[in-house]
Design a protein around this motif. Structure first.
Motif, mmCIF file in Angstrom:
data_model
loop_
_atom_site.group_PDB
_atom_site.id
_atom_site.type_symbol
_atom_site.label_atom_id
_atom_site.label_comp_id
_atom_site.label_asym_id
_atom_site.label_seq_id
_atom_site.Cartn_x
_atom_site.Cartn_y
_atom_site.Cartn_z
ATOM 1 N N ALA A 5 0.859 -1.194 0.000
ATOM 2 C CA ALA A 5 0.000 0.000 0.000
ATOM 3 C C ALA A 5 0.888 1.235 0.000
ATOM 4 C CB ALA A 5 -0.908 0.006 1.225
ATOM 5 N N ILE A 6 0.373 2.299 -0.588
ATOM 6 C CA ILE A 6 1.110 3.563 -0.600
ATOM 7 C C ILE A 6 0.159 4.719 -0.351
ATOM 8 C CG2 ILE A 6 0.965 3.806 -3.119
ATOM 9 C CD1 ILE A 6 3.873 5.056 -2.903
ATOM 10 N N PHE A 7 0.660 5.704 0.377
ATOM 11 C CA PHE A 7 -0.039 6.946 0.656
ATOM 12 C C PHE A 7 0.925 8.084 0.317
ATOM 13 C CE2 PHE A 7 -1.932 3.829 3.349
ATOM 14 C CZ PHE A 7 -3.223 4.236 3.647
ATOM 15 N N ASN A 8 0.574 8.933 -0.627
ATOM 16 C CA ASN A 8 1.309 10.169 -0.883
ATOM 17 C C ASN A 8 0.515 11.262 -0.173
ATOM 18 O OD1 ASN A 8 3.732 10.270 -2.730
ATOM 19 N ND2 ASN A 8 2.420 8.807 -3.795
ATOM 20 N N LEU A 9 1.012 11.686 0.972
ATOM 21 C CA LEU A 9 0.254 12.577 1.841
ATOM 22 C C LEU A 9 0.460 14.040 1.457
ATOM 23 C CD1 LEU A 9 1.035 10.645 5.114
ATOM 24 C CD2 LEU A 9 -1.008 10.473 3.677
ATOM 25 N N GLY A 10 -0.504 14.850 1.823
ATOM 26 C CA GLY A 10 -0.446 16.278 1.507
ATOM 27 C C GLY A 10 -1.668 16.669 0.706
ATOM 28 N N TYR A 11 -1.432 17.286 -0.443
ATOM 29 C CA TYR A 11 -2.540 17.721 -1.292
ATOM 30 C C TYR A 11 -2.318 17.243 -2.718
ATOM 31 C CZ TYR A 11 0.860 21.518 -1.918
ATOM 32 O OH TYR A 11 2.002 22.232 -2.139
ATOM 33 N N LEU A 12 -3.388 17.275 -3.499
ATOM 34 C CA LEU A 12 -3.352 16.836 -4.896
ATOM 35 C C LEU A 12 -2.510 17.811 -5.716
ATOM 36 C CD1 LEU A 12 -4.469 15.035 -7.228
ATOM 37 C CD2 LEU A 12 -6.416 16.598 -7.333
ATOM 38 N N PRO A 13 -1.391 17.347 -6.293
ATOM 39 C CA PRO A 13 -0.579 18.253 -7.126
ATOM 40 C C PRO A 13 -1.427 18.835 -8.256
ATOM 41 C CG PRO A 13 0.606 16.222 -6.677
ATOM 42 C CD PRO A 13 -0.810 16.019 -6.188
ATOM 43 N N GLY A 14 -1.418 20.133 -8.358
ATOM 44 C CA GLY A 14 -2.214 20.808 -9.376
ATOM 45 C C GLY A 14 -3.663 21.014 -8.969
ATOM 46 N N GLY A 15 -4.026 20.565 -7.763
ATOM 47 C CA GLY A 15 -5.406 20.674 -7.287
ATOM 48 C C GLY A 15 -5.566 21.743 -6.228
ATOM 49 N N ASP A 16 -6.636 21.664 -5.494
ATOM 50 C CA ASP A 16 -6.972 22.603 -4.431
ATOM 51 C C ASP A 16 -6.081 22.329 -3.220
ATOM 52 O OD1 ASP A 16 -8.098 24.070 -2.360
ATOM 53 O OD2 ASP A 16 -10.158 23.506 -2.840
ATOM 54 N N LYS A 17 -5.169 23.252 -2.924
ATOM 55 C CA LYS A 17 -4.207 23.047 -1.842
ATOM 56 C C LYS A 17 -4.825 23.185 -0.458
ATOM 57 C CE LYS A 17 -0.189 24.199 -4.542
ATOM 58 N NZ LYS A 17 0.888 25.113 -4.842
ATOM 59 N N GLU A 60 4.600 -9.668 6.126
ATOM 60 C CA GLU A 60 5.618 -9.070 5.263
ATOM 61 C C GLU A 60 5.041 -8.085 4.253
ATOM 62 O OE1 GLU A 60 8.212 -12.087 3.670
ATOM 63 O OE2 GLU A 60 8.886 -12.672 5.663
ATOM 64 N N GLY A 61 3.741 -7.788 4.370
ATOM 65 C CA GLY A 61 3.159 -6.727 3.560
ATOM 66 C C GLY A 61 3.712 -5.389 4.021
ATOM 67 N N ILE A 62 3.714 -4.415 3.114
ATOM 68 C CA ILE A 62 4.340 -3.135 3.429
ATOM 69 C C ILE A 62 3.407 -1.963 3.121
ATOM 70 C CG2 ILE A 62 5.479 -2.883 1.183
ATOM 71 C CD1 ILE A 62 7.955 -1.874 2.828
ATOM 72 N N ILE A 63 3.409 -1.004 4.028
ATOM 73 C CA ILE A 63 2.678 0.255 3.852
ATOM 74 C C ILE A 63 3.729 1.350 3.708
ATOM 75 C CG2 ILE A 63 1.082 1.922 4.879
ATOM 76 C CD1 ILE A 63 -0.001 -0.431 6.616
ATOM 77 N N ILE A 64 3.655 2.099 2.614
ATOM 78 C CA ILE A 64 4.580 3.199 2.353
ATOM 79 C C ILE A 64 3.843 4.517 2.567
ATOM 80 C CG2 ILE A 64 6.069 4.331 0.651
ATOM 81 C CD1 ILE A 64 6.976 1.481 1.233
ATOM 82 N N LEU A 65 4.399 5.364 3.410
ATOM 83 C CA LEU A 65 3.884 6.715 3.603
ATOM 84 C C LEU A 65 4.910 7.684 3.015
ATOM 85 C CD1 LEU A 65 2.943 6.465 7.389
ATOM 86 C CD2 LEU A 65 1.460 5.986 5.423
ATOM 87 N N VAL A 66 4.521 8.433 1.998
ATOM 88 C CA VAL A 66 5.378 9.482 1.467
ATOM 89 C C VAL A 66 4.843 10.769 2.091
ATOM 90 C CG1 VAL A 66 6.322 10.625 -0.564
ATOM 91 C CG2 VAL A 66 5.717 8.188 -0.669
ATOM 92 N N ILE A 67 5.644 11.347 2.978
ATOM 93 C CA ILE A 67 5.189 12.463 3.801
ATOM 94 C C ILE A 67 5.737 13.778 3.246
ATOM 95 C CG2 ILE A 67 5.191 13.445 6.125
ATOM 96 C CD1 ILE A 67 5.395 10.537 7.171
#
Length: 190
Positions: free
Chosen positions: A99-111, A134-141
């Motif tokens: 799983a992956i989460f790119n956190l923050g706001y939508l690039p090019g969207g409503d900040k 052994e499953g992995i969760i990725i958080l891009v903060i």
């Protein structure tokens, strides 16, 4: 040796965890790049659940998946990732490998529309129960905005308290770069 940048390193971790036929989750669909990437990893027999609260994200991602002929292996959910228990099939519990989460706001969207620590933590907790060992969760903060800094602090506090018998937690960041560069937290289920 060349150090991997943040997003390539996130993909490398997912490539190690996800096999064709697996189930994966994109917790923050955004512009669809991670959904398409995960759909490529899971292949025709796998499945990707992808979440976003913004209609623009759904439309952009649907178009990308259709262009790649991957739309049938993905479920696009127009709802917050903290609602994933409502949408992920019970038959997939125990079979999610990445799983992956790119956190923050939508690039090019409503900040002004940003991810929040409480919903992200709720999603992580639900997902962790659904994951295969052994499953992995990725958080891009992304923490270069006020709400991002608040979310960063809460998430780091949360993951540092995860028992090591339950999970391995990795933080990957570049410490000598200006302007609050994003970093990764990876949580591997034991």
């Amino acid at each position: 040796m060349k150090l991997d940048r943040i997003l390539p390193f996130a993909k490398l971790l997912l490539e190690k965890a996800v096999q064709p036929g697996d189930i994966t989750v994109d917790g923050t669909m955004g512009n669809g790049f991670d959904t398409v990437f995960l759909a490529g990893l899971t292949g025709e027999k796998g499945h990707v659940y992808s979440f976003d609260i913004q209609e623009d994200a759904i439309q952009i991602t649907a178009a990308k998946l259709k262009a790649e002929s991957m739309h049938e292996r993905c479920t696009l959910v127009h709802d917050g990732h903290e609602q994933m228990n409502k949408y992920i099939s019970k038959e997939h519990f125990g079979n999610i490998t990445g799983a992956i989460f790119n956190l923050g706001y939508l690039p090019g969207g409503d900040k002004s529309i940003v991810t929040q620590a409480n919903t992200t933590i709720s999603a992580i907790e639900q997902l962790f129960e659904m994951m295969a060992p052994e499953g992995i969760i990725i958080l891009v903060i992304y923490h270069g905005h006020p709400e991002g800094a608040t979310e960063r602090d809460a998430l780091l506090h949360y993951v540092q308290d995860l028992p090591q018998q339950k999970a391995h937690v990795l933080k990957y960041d570049f410490i000598n770069q200006a302007n609050n560069p994003p970093f990764i937290v990876a949580i591997e289920k034991r």
